[in-house]
Design a protein around this motif. Sequence first.
Motif, PDB file in Angstrom:
ATOM      1  N   GLY A 148       4.751  -4.144  -0.583  1.00 41.27           N
ATOM      2  CA  GLY A 148       4.308  -3.882  -1.945  1.00 41.27           C
ATOM      3  C   GLY A 148       3.565  -2.581  -2.174  1.00 41.27           C
ATOM      4  O   GLY A 148       3.512  -2.093  -3.302  1.00 41.27           O
ATOM      5  N   SER A 149       2.963  -1.997  -1.139  1.00 41.21           N
ATOM      6  CA  SER A 149       2.243  -0.736  -1.292  1.00 41.21           C
ATOM      7  C   SER A 149       2.293   0.016   0.025  1.00 41.21           C
ATOM      8  O   SER A 149       2.562  -0.567   1.089  1.00 41.21           O
ATOM      9  N   GLU A 150       2.004   1.313  -0.035  1.00 35.50           N
ATOM     10  CA  GLU A 150       2.019   2.110   1.191  1.00 35.50           C
ATOM     11  C   GLU A 150       0.961   1.617   2.173  1.00 35.50           C
ATOM     12  O   GLU A 150       1.197   1.557   3.385  1.00 35.50           O
ATOM     13  N   THR A 151      -0.202   1.207   1.661  1.00 34.90           N
ATOM     14  CA  THR A 151      -1.260   0.706   2.540  1.00 34.90           C
ATOM     15  C   THR A 151      -0.817  -0.563   3.246  1.00 34.90           C
ATOM     16  O   THR A 151      -1.017  -0.725   4.460  1.00 34.90           O
ATOM     17  N   LEU A 152      -0.187  -1.455   2.518  1.00 32.06           N
ATOM     18  CA  LEU A 152       0.294  -2.702   3.110  1.00 32.06           C
ATOM     19  C   LEU A 152       1.408  -2.427   4.112  1.00 32.06           C
ATOM     20  O   LEU A 152       1.436  -3.014   5.209  1.00 32.06           O
TER      21      LEU A 152
END
Length: 326
Positions: free
Chosen positions: A14-18
């Motif tokens: 869902g996100s670059e961090t995830l």
Amino acid sequence: MKELQFNRHRRLRGSETLRAMVRETRLHTDDLIYPLFVAEGENIKHPISSMPGVFQFSLDHLGAELDEVVSLGIPSIILFGIPLEKDAEGSQAYHDHGIIQEAIRFAKNRHPELIVIADTCLCEYTDHGHCGVIENGQVLNDPTLDILARTAIAQAKAGADIIAPSNMMDGFVAAIRYGLDEAGFSHLPIMSYAVKYSSAYYGPFREAANSAPQFGDRKTYQMDYANRNEAMREATSDVEEGADFLIVKPALSYLDIVRDVKNNFDVPIVAYNVSGEYAMVKAAAQNGWVDEEKIVLETLTSMKRAGADLIMTYHAKDVARWLGAK
């Protein structure tokens, strides 16, 4: 209506961090080995036309290049020598003051912490461009082994941290291991080009190292690119003979072999991202056909994912910059 049942794999994207949190394979600057071509002579910084950004350096220009490599955090280099004089047996390969020996001394004196790997082969030093002794047009295996051992000992005396034999003679690791041990260098590791295919991907390297064979080809000693099981036999022999690392060369079209070697041998595996692979990316990037940074990082990550612990690559300086900027 019955509710559909299926897995939600996208939840972890869902996100670059995830995505970074769950990333399985990571490329690090510590993984990189940078190849350098060192030419005998003075005031040489000769660009390799088929390898943009790669040069032949004389010793008086090598220092600045080494300084940059170290400043980028690249931990290791592998040296290829280009002598002024060549002969039938490649005697400059084992001369105490041959170009590769002088380059090793120079590098270790300037940056003692830098791991210096010595490519141990004869093709750059022979006037016929083959990797061994020639008789009646044939490359002789056993007479070549003594020359390889002498070369490895000369490189060890000059201060090499790792010996990397690359000529694919049968028994080359055994001969070099015995020679090093007898000469008092039992502590030095051998990084064997254990699985080296006869490949069209080496074309630009021949220009960079001035090492094209003057007749025939290298198919009687380098491997047939159609063979997979043979790679296991080659790697097994080298481990039994004392290899501490195993190199698979080339890398990109041989990722299946990298994985096979990784699965079967409990030693560090090195993928050599060779000159032709580098040249193709550079040419496409210069024409605006690909995003160089993205395609290089994806390609090298695929080598890590396939099982490589280390990667020899001409992209090393750029990769170190890109990784440092993230």
